[in-house]
Design an enzyme around this catalytic site. Sequence first.
Site, short mmCIF file in Angstrom:
data_model
loop_
_atom_site.label_atom_id
_atom_site.label_comp_id
_atom_site.label_asym_id
_atom_site.label_seq_id
_atom_site.Cartn_x
_atom_site.Cartn_y
_atom_site.Cartn_z
N ASN A 171 0.83 -1.22 0.00
CA ASN A 171 0.00 0.00 0.00
C ASN A 171 0.86 1.26 0.00
OD1 ASN A 171 0.64 -0.83 2.68
ND2 ASN A 171 -0.98 0.43 3.53
N GLU B 285 0.52 5.31 0.49
CA GLU B 285 -0.38 6.36 0.95
C GLU B 285 0.11 7.74 0.52
OE1 GLU B 285 -0.91 5.71 5.18
OE2 GLU B 285 -2.04 3.86 4.79
N GLU C 183 -3.09 -4.42 -3.16
CA GLU C 183 -3.58 -5.32 -4.21
C GLU C 183 -3.64 -4.59 -5.55
OE1 GLU C 183 -4.80 -4.72 -1.23
OE2 GLU C 183 -6.11 -6.32 -0.49
N1 THU Z 1 -5.41 -1.32 2.36
C1 THU Z 1 -4.88 -2.17 1.43
O1 THU Z 1 -3.72 -2.04 1.02
N2 THU Z 1 -5.68 -3.15 0.95
C2 THU Z 1 -6.99 -3.33 1.28
O2 THU Z 1 -7.66 -4.19 0.72
C3 THU Z 1 -7.59 -2.49 2.31
C4 THU Z 1 -6.75 -1.43 2.89
C5 THU Z 1 -4.56 -0.20 2.85
C6 THU Z 1 -5.06 1.15 2.46
C7 THU Z 1 -4.44 2.02 3.53
O3 THU Z 1 -3.11 2.37 3.12
C8 THU Z 1 -4.34 1.11 4.74
O4 THU Z 1 -4.51 -0.22 4.25
C9 THU Z 1 -5.37 1.40 5.82
O5 THU Z 1 -6.64 1.38 5.30
#
Ligand code: THU
Length: 164
Positions: free
Chosen positions: A62, A64, A75
């Site tokens: 992820n 941000e 994903e």
């Molecule tokens: N997140 C993911 O990477 N995949 C998901 O399916 C749900 C949430 C991440 C997004 C954000 O950076 C962190 O988790 C908290 O929501």
Amino acid sequence: MKLLNLNITFEQYNGLQELNEQDTMLCQLSEQALSTSYSPYSKFRVGTAIRLQSGETVLGSNQENLAYPSGLCAERVALFTIGANYPNAVIESMAITAQTDNFEILKPVTSCGGCLQVMAEFERKQGLPIEVLFYCLNGEILKVQSVQSLLPFSFVEDRLAARV
Ligand code: THU
């Protein structure tokens, strides 16, 4: 009115030792991918490893941003990397894991609806099922044989009647 029912089947494992070698490796790679997570705002790291039919593996984590909605889930980072770099690749399987310093994660973390929708379209485009493994670092693993089991009502254009 008709009441209809949908059944989904998923596999539950107590630990990596119960998985086959390929799935174990994919879960371990998803754990490795956690190290590239850029998550200073949520402090919630997510890692993904995707195995292609060619044998290659693509990782994602992820990412941000201070403008929160501009960030992207692990994903989708991995799936869109494949879309952009291996447009004709067939995806066999993907593993997802999560980690945070703020609390202990006791159960496998499952993907958000937005990621499921993107997985569903990759699956439909390639015409072959994508296996999905949700791996909890504490041990438990959930596995489905197809994204269809996770999002049976994905948004698909064949439900939109064309006006002629
Ligand atoms: N997140 C993911 O990477 N995949 C998901 O399916 C749900 C949430 C991440 C997004 C954000 O950076 C962190 O988790 C908290 O929501």
